[in-house]
Design a protein around this motif. Sequence first.
Motif, PDB file in Angstrom:
ATOM      1  N   ALA A  19       0.845  -1.202   0.000  1.00  0.00           N
ATOM      2  CA  ALA A  19       0.000   0.000   0.000  1.00  0.00           C
ATOM      3  C   ALA A  19       0.880   1.251   0.000  1.00  0.00           C
ATOM      4  O   ALA A  19       1.972   1.252   0.579  1.00  0.00           O
ATOM      5  CB  ALA A  19      -0.901   0.012   1.227  1.00  0.00           C
ATOM      6  N   CYS A  20       0.376   2.326  -0.625  1.00  0.00           N
ATOM      7  CA  CYS A  20       1.085   3.611  -0.537  1.00  0.00           C
ATOM      8  C   CYS A  20       1.072   4.075   0.920  1.00  0.00           C
ATOM      9  O   CYS A  20       0.185   3.705   1.698  1.00  0.00           O
ATOM     10  CB  CYS A  20       0.386   4.684  -1.367  1.00  0.00           C
ATOM     11  SG  CYS A  20      -0.018   4.220  -3.039  1.00  0.00           S
ATOM     12  N   CYS A  23      -2.279   5.023   3.154  1.00  0.00           N
ATOM     13  CA  CYS A  23      -3.445   4.472   2.446  1.00  0.00           C
ATOM     14  C   CYS A  23      -4.573   4.092   3.423  1.00  0.00           C
ATOM     15  O   CYS A  23      -4.375   3.275   4.329  1.00  0.00           O
ATOM     16  CB  CYS A  23      -3.003   3.240   1.666  1.00  0.00           C
ATOM     17  SG  CYS A  23      -4.364   2.348   0.924  1.00  0.00           S
ATOM     18  N   LEU A  25      -7.208   2.398   2.697  1.00  0.00           N
ATOM     19  CA  LEU A  25      -7.653   1.044   2.409  1.00  0.00           C
ATOM     20  C   LEU A  25      -6.890   0.012   3.229  1.00  0.00           C
ATOM     21  O   LEU A  25      -7.475  -0.961   3.716  1.00  0.00           O
ATOM     22  CB  LEU A  25      -7.488   0.782   0.901  1.00  0.00           C
ATOM     23  CG  LEU A  25      -7.599  -0.651   0.422  1.00  0.00           C
ATOM     24  CD1 LEU A  25      -8.953  -1.244   0.777  1.00  0.00           C
ATOM     25  CD2 LEU A  25      -7.362  -0.710  -1.088  1.00  0.00           C
ATOM     26  N   CYS A  48      -6.656  -1.875  -6.021  1.00  0.00           N
ATOM     27  CA  CYS A  48      -5.598  -1.614  -5.040  1.00  0.00           C
ATOM     28  C   CYS A  48      -5.517  -2.726  -4.007  1.00  0.00           C
ATOM     29  O   CYS A  48      -4.431  -3.145  -3.611  1.00  0.00           O
ATOM     30  CB  CYS A  48      -5.852  -0.276  -4.343  1.00  0.00           C
ATOM     31  SG  CYS A  48      -5.449   1.137  -5.376  1.00  0.00           S
ATOM     32  N   ILE A  52      -2.281  -4.868  -2.795  1.00  0.00           N
ATOM     33  CA  ILE A  52      -1.760  -4.743  -1.418  1.00  0.00           C
ATOM     34  C   ILE A  52      -1.601  -6.115  -0.762  1.00  0.00           C
ATOM     35  O   ILE A  52      -0.598  -6.396  -0.119  1.00  0.00           O
ATOM     36  CB  ILE A  52      -2.712  -3.862  -0.560  1.00  0.00           C
ATOM     37  CG1 ILE A  52      -2.662  -2.413  -1.031  1.00  0.00           C
ATOM     38  CG2 ILE A  52      -2.349  -3.952   0.919  1.00  0.00           C
ATOM     39  CD1 ILE A  52      -3.733  -1.530  -0.399  1.00  0.00           C
ATOM     40  N   ASN A 132     -12.544   4.510  -2.798  1.00  0.00           N
ATOM     41  CA  ASN A 132     -11.548   5.594  -2.822  1.00  0.00           C
ATOM     42  C   ASN A 132     -11.866   6.591  -3.944  1.00  0.00           C
ATOM     43  O   ASN A 132     -11.020   7.378  -4.342  1.00  0.00           O
ATOM     44  CB  ASN A 132     -10.115   5.059  -2.904  1.00  0.00           C
ATOM     45  CG  ASN A 132      -9.950   4.033  -4.011  1.00  0.00           C
ATOM     46  OD1 ASN A 132     -10.720   4.036  -4.979  1.00  0.00           O
ATOM     47  ND2 ASN A 132      -8.978   3.165  -3.880  1.00  0.00           N
ATOM     48  N   MET A 136      -8.121   3.984  -8.666  1.00  0.00           N
ATOM     49  CA  MET A 136      -6.808   4.421  -8.186  1.00  0.00           C
ATOM     50  C   MET A 136      -5.694   3.477  -8.604  1.00  0.00           C
ATOM     51  O   MET A 136      -4.557   3.906  -8.840  1.00  0.00           O
ATOM     52  CB  MET A 136      -6.825   4.566  -6.670  1.00  0.00           C
ATOM     53  CG  MET A 136      -7.716   5.686  -6.196  1.00  0.00           C
ATOM     54  SD  MET A 136      -7.327   7.245  -7.017  1.00  0.00           S
ATOM     55  CE  MET A 136      -8.516   8.335  -6.246  1.00  0.00           C
ATOM     56  N   CYS A 213      -7.585   8.192  -0.030  1.00  0.00           N
ATOM     57  CA  CYS A 213      -6.438   7.791  -0.858  1.00  0.00           C
ATOM     58  C   CYS A 213      -5.525   8.998  -1.071  1.00  0.00           C
ATOM     59  O   CYS A 213      -5.806   9.858  -1.903  1.00  0.00           O
ATOM     60  CB  CYS A 213      -6.969   7.275  -2.197  1.00  0.00           C
ATOM     61  SG  CYS A 213      -5.719   7.069  -3.470  1.00  0.00           S
ATOM     62  N   PRO A 214      -4.437   9.114  -0.292  1.00  0.00           N
ATOM     63  CA  PRO A 214      -3.566  10.290  -0.423  1.00  0.00           C
ATOM     64  C   PRO A 214      -2.981  10.446  -1.824  1.00  0.00           C
ATOM     65  O   PRO A 214      -2.783  11.562  -2.307  1.00  0.00           O
ATOM     66  CB  PRO A 214      -2.458  10.042   0.613  1.00  0.00           C
ATOM     67  CG  PRO A 214      -2.590   8.632   1.046  1.00  0.00           C
ATOM     68  CD  PRO A 214      -3.979   8.183   0.752  1.00  0.00           C
ATOM     69  N   THR A 215      -2.721   9.324  -2.489  1.00  0.00           N
ATOM     70  CA  THR A 215      -2.106   9.384  -3.814  1.00  0.00           C
ATOM     71  C   THR A 215      -3.042  10.023  -4.838  1.00  0.00           C
ATOM     72  O   THR A 215      -2.650  10.899  -5.602  1.00  0.00           O
ATOM     73  CB  THR A 215      -1.745   7.945  -4.261  1.00  0.00           C
ATOM     74  OG1 THR A 215      -1.029   7.323  -3.215  1.00  0.00           O
ATOM     75  CG2 THR A 215      -0.918   7.951  -5.530  1.00  0.00           C
TER      76      THR A 215
HETATM   77  S1  SF4 Z   1      -3.520   4.415  -4.818  1.00  0.00           S
HETATM   78 FE1  SF4 Z   1      -4.679   5.084  -3.021  1.00  0.00          FE
HETATM   79  S2  SF4 Z   1      -6.034   3.355  -2.435  1.00  0.00           S
HETATM   80 FE2  SF4 Z   1      -4.450   2.593  -3.862  1.00  0.00          FE
HETATM   81  S3  SF4 Z   1      -2.838   1.782  -2.529  1.00  0.00           S
HETATM   82 FE3  SF4 Z   1      -2.282   3.927  -3.022  1.00  0.00          FE
HETATM   83  S4  SF4 Z   1      -3.202   5.161  -1.368  1.00  0.00           S
HETATM   84 FE4  SF4 Z   1      -4.131   3.121  -1.277  1.00  0.00          FE
END
Ligand code: SF4
Length: 312
Positions: A19-20, A23, A25, A48, A52, A132, A136, A213-215
């Motif tokens: 995971a980022c 995250c 999630l 995602c 993960i 999210n 994503m 979702c920060p990304t």
């Molecule tokens: S893109 Fe967003 S939801 Fe997907 S793993 Fe990264 S932070 Fe989590």
Amino acid sequence: MKILSIFPETEYLQSPHTACTGCGLSVAIRYFLKAIGEKIVFVMPPGCASVIVNIPKRAISYKGQPIGLLACPFGAAATFAAGFKTGLTMVGDLETVVVPWAGDGATFDIGFGAVSAAAERNEDFIYVCYDNEAYMNTGNQRSSATPKGATTYTNPFPVPKNEHKKDIMLILADHNIPYAATMTIAYPRDFMRKVQKAKGMKGFRFLHMFTPCPTGWRFPTEWTMKLSRLAVQTKVFPLFEVENGNRFILNKEPARIPLEEYLKVQGRFSHLNNQEIEEFKEKVEQRWEWLKWLGNYKNNRPEEHRGKYDGE
Ligand code: SF4
């Protein structure tokens, strides 16, 4: 039904996973497994979550044994889950909980027909949609869960998404399924209680999980929990439950926090002008009032009228 009063210490989501940072999630997966335990088989379409927990190796396990996971095509989580549950029943396994776990793209959009069909047949599993608010995993493309006004890479600046988010909860609740609930990670007790409640029921149960979702939303990673809470406090994502399409329970009275507090930290909304923010507010208020009105109406109907209108 016994509700867990504390978090079980067992960790099912193992580190490292992919995971980022920040995250929402990954936190939802962690909470969910704590609440439901190890007798589970996930049915996961691409997204995602499947990355993960499965790449480069299975990151969800119990006492060294991987948690069950069935990979399926994008639009087929509900169909695969129905077949798998039938198979388990045929071999006498009534204990294992089957959990299709799909993102908003796989639920609101591509898998929607299968989800609706399984809900209409009242298939016996817990369908989890982690929301999210865009695709994503493939780099932030709009889904029908993306709110109006957000930029994605299929609605690049300066033309944000122009359609409102699909109201998946009310659509699913209108299938008269035994249970539908919204939940988010900043309210862990509420989260755990709803998972446990769903686990104690039979038939099609739908859990709508809000997972920042920060990304994709472009906010600092330390804001994940704050945004999850602000979404509830500003009425963007009300916490509520619907039983049998009839009984509405609003779980939290929102705090009087301005919507701007929620919007301003997210890059995807940074272009909104005052008029667009007012429109956003109006939509959020309208839905909140609609939920309250619907709850009053449905909860207060005489019992003898319910069958007439609910197709029971
Ligand atoms: S893109 Fe967003 S939801 Fe997907 S793993 Fe990264 S932070 Fe989590």
